[in-house]
Design a protein around this motif. Structure first.
Motif, PDB file in Angstrom:
ATOM      1  N   SER A 152      12.254   1.925   5.322  1.00  0.00           N
ATOM      2  CA  SER A 152      12.867   0.745   5.936  1.00  0.00           C
ATOM      3  C   SER A 152      11.802  -0.151   6.566  1.00  0.00           C
ATOM      4  CB  SER A 152      13.907   1.158   6.981  1.00  0.00           C
ATOM      5  OG  SER A 152      13.277   1.851   8.067  1.00  0.00           O
ATOM      6  N   ASP A 187      10.181  -1.975   3.708  1.00  0.00           N
ATOM      7  CA  ASP A 187      11.081  -3.013   3.199  1.00  0.00           C
ATOM      8  C   ASP A 187      11.081  -4.239   4.106  1.00  0.00           C
ATOM      9  OD1 ASP A 187      11.749  -1.449   1.044  1.00  0.00           O
ATOM     10  OD2 ASP A 187      13.538  -0.610   1.998  1.00  0.00           O
ATOM     11  N   SER A 188      10.929  -4.013   5.415  1.00  0.00           N
ATOM     12  CA  SER A 188      10.922  -5.138   6.354  1.00  0.00           C
ATOM     13  C   SER A 188       9.697  -6.042   6.123  1.00  0.00           C
ATOM     14  CB  SER A 188      10.949  -4.623   7.795  1.00  0.00           C
ATOM     15  OG  SER A 188       9.727  -3.975   8.120  1.00  0.00           O
ATOM     16  N   LYS A 189       8.642  -5.461   5.551  1.00  0.00           N
ATOM     17  CA  LYS A 189       7.438  -6.256   5.232  1.00  0.00           C
ATOM     18  C   LYS A 189       7.497  -6.855   3.829  1.00  0.00           C
ATOM     19  CE  LYS A 189       5.498  -5.062   9.135  1.00  0.00           C
ATOM     20  NZ  LYS A 189       5.285  -6.056  10.216  1.00  0.00           N
ATOM     21  N   LYS A 190       8.643  -6.599   3.146  1.00  0.00           N
ATOM     22  CA  LYS A 190       8.877  -7.120   1.794  1.00  0.00           C
ATOM     23  C   LYS A 190       7.783  -6.672   0.822  1.00  0.00           C
ATOM     24  CE  LYS A 190      11.418 -11.150   3.463  1.00  0.00           C
ATOM     25  NZ  LYS A 190      11.553 -12.624   3.462  1.00  0.00           N
ATOM     26  N   LEU A 191       7.415  -5.406   0.924  1.00  0.00           N
ATOM     27  CA  LEU A 191       6.394  -4.847   0.035  1.00  0.00           C
ATOM     28  C   LEU A 191       7.047  -4.265  -1.206  1.00  0.00           C
ATOM     29  CD1 LEU A 191       4.035  -2.982   2.537  1.00  0.00           C
ATOM     30  CD2 LEU A 191       3.791  -5.278   1.597  1.00  0.00           C
ATOM     31  N   LYS A 192       6.357  -4.353  -2.327  1.00  0.00           N
ATOM     32  CA  LYS A 192       6.772  -3.706  -3.562  1.00  0.00           C
ATOM     33  C   LYS A 192       5.976  -2.409  -3.681  1.00  0.00           C
ATOM     34  CE  LYS A 192       8.031  -7.952  -5.993  1.00  0.00           C
ATOM     35  NZ  LYS A 192       7.801  -8.778  -7.209  1.00  0.00           N
TER      36      LYS A 192
END
Length: 312
Positions: free
Chosen positions: A288, A291-296
């Motif tokens: 989570s 995901d908050s850092k918008k990483l793939k």
């Protein structure tokens, strides 16, 4: 033997009173003598020596005596006096065209003044008109005024050297306008040349500055090579910037007391982060945050160890 001396051109006299078209053979050449009604003439002494000097004065000499139109001028010297001419090229050319004479038929153009000024007889040039020389000025008069008017035979006529050339486009742009246009074009040409010299000097200064810059920073010899190098190191800088950001994310990540970062490594432009104490099912808190850092990213598990892969 006599045929070798036969005139190659036909001499004709033209006057507006005779509008009958000429019957010409194909390729026939004409020496044309213009009637006094097709030009203006003056005879006067002038305080100059050469015809060249006289020609500069002709527009002002005729200025007050001509109808408004576009004129050409010429002159020649006769004894102590000058014979001065003004004529309309377009008017003459239009008249000749109406008689079926075009520029291809014209061998030479002459004024009646120069060809008959020394004649003592009067000559009939049409049914109603005759020419005669009065005080050496050739004039056109009604034939009724002349007691004896001779037929005009031109087969053996010897022409003078005073031939003129008609300007076919003189009626479109007059000589003064042409000089004005030429002057403007000359000024523009000078401006263009100056700008070229200035641009050349600026170019040389830029090239010198470029060479100095290349030498100072030990750059490669061509801009293509330097652009390729710049693109290469720009891509490396971008990856390194992302790498520092991603590592910072993991180092500042909130983990459970039992979870630790076991290793961080980079291979083939990919960041690998291994975390212990994060078996499958317990990774939700870690993911989570990613995901908050918008990483793939990709994850894999081996027992209680989780490995995260991130492309740089």
């Amino acid at each position: 033997m006599l045929s070798s001396f036969k005139r190659n051109t036909k001499v004709v006299f033209v006057d507006p009173s005779d509008t009958t078209p000429l019957s010409l053979q194909k390729g026939e050449k004409l020496d044309i003598i213009l009637s006094p009604s097709l030009y203006w003439v003056k005879k006067m002494p002038l305080p100059v020596k050469s015809v060249r000097e006289v020609k500069k004065l002709l527009p002002s000499i005729f200025e007050d005596s001509l109808p408004s139109a576009t004129y050409s001028y010429t002159a020649y010297k006769q004894g102590d006096e000058f014979i001065l001419f003004a004529y309309e090229d377009k008017k003459i050319l239009d008249f000749l065209s109406a008689k079926g004479i075009n520029s291809a038929n014209i061998h030479g153009i002459y004024f009646a003044q120069s060809e008959f000024e020394n004649e003592e007889k009067a000559y009939s040039v049409s049914e109603t008109q005759s020419i005669l020389s009065k005080d050496t000025l050739v004039v056109l008069v009604p034939s009724l005024w002349i007691k004896e008017s001779q037929p005009l035979h031109l087969e053996e006529k010897t022409l003078s050297k005073h031939r003129v050339t008609l300007q076919q486009f003189g009626h479109i742009v007059d000589t003064k306008s042409l000089y004005t246009i030429a002057g403007i074009l000359g000024v523009l040409a000078i401006i263009l040349i100056v700008e070229i010299f200035i641009a050349s000097a600026k170019r040389d200064a830029i090239l010198a500055a470029k060479d100095e810059l290349f030498s100072k920073y030990k750059l490669q010899s061509t801009m293509f090579q330097n652009k390729a190098t710049h693109a290469k190191y720009s891509a490396i800088h971008k990856r390194q910037t992302h790498l520092r950001e991603y590592i910072s994310y993991f180092l500042n990540m909130h983990l459970k007391p039992t979870q630790k970062i076991k290793s961080i490594e980079v291979k083939n432009k990919t960041l690998f982060v291994t975390l212990s104490g994060a078996h499958k099912g317990s990774e939700r808190r870690i993911l989570s945050q990613l995901d908050s850092k918008k990483l793939k990213y990709k994850t894999s598990f081996n027992g209680d160890t989780m490995k995260v892969e991130i492309k740089l």
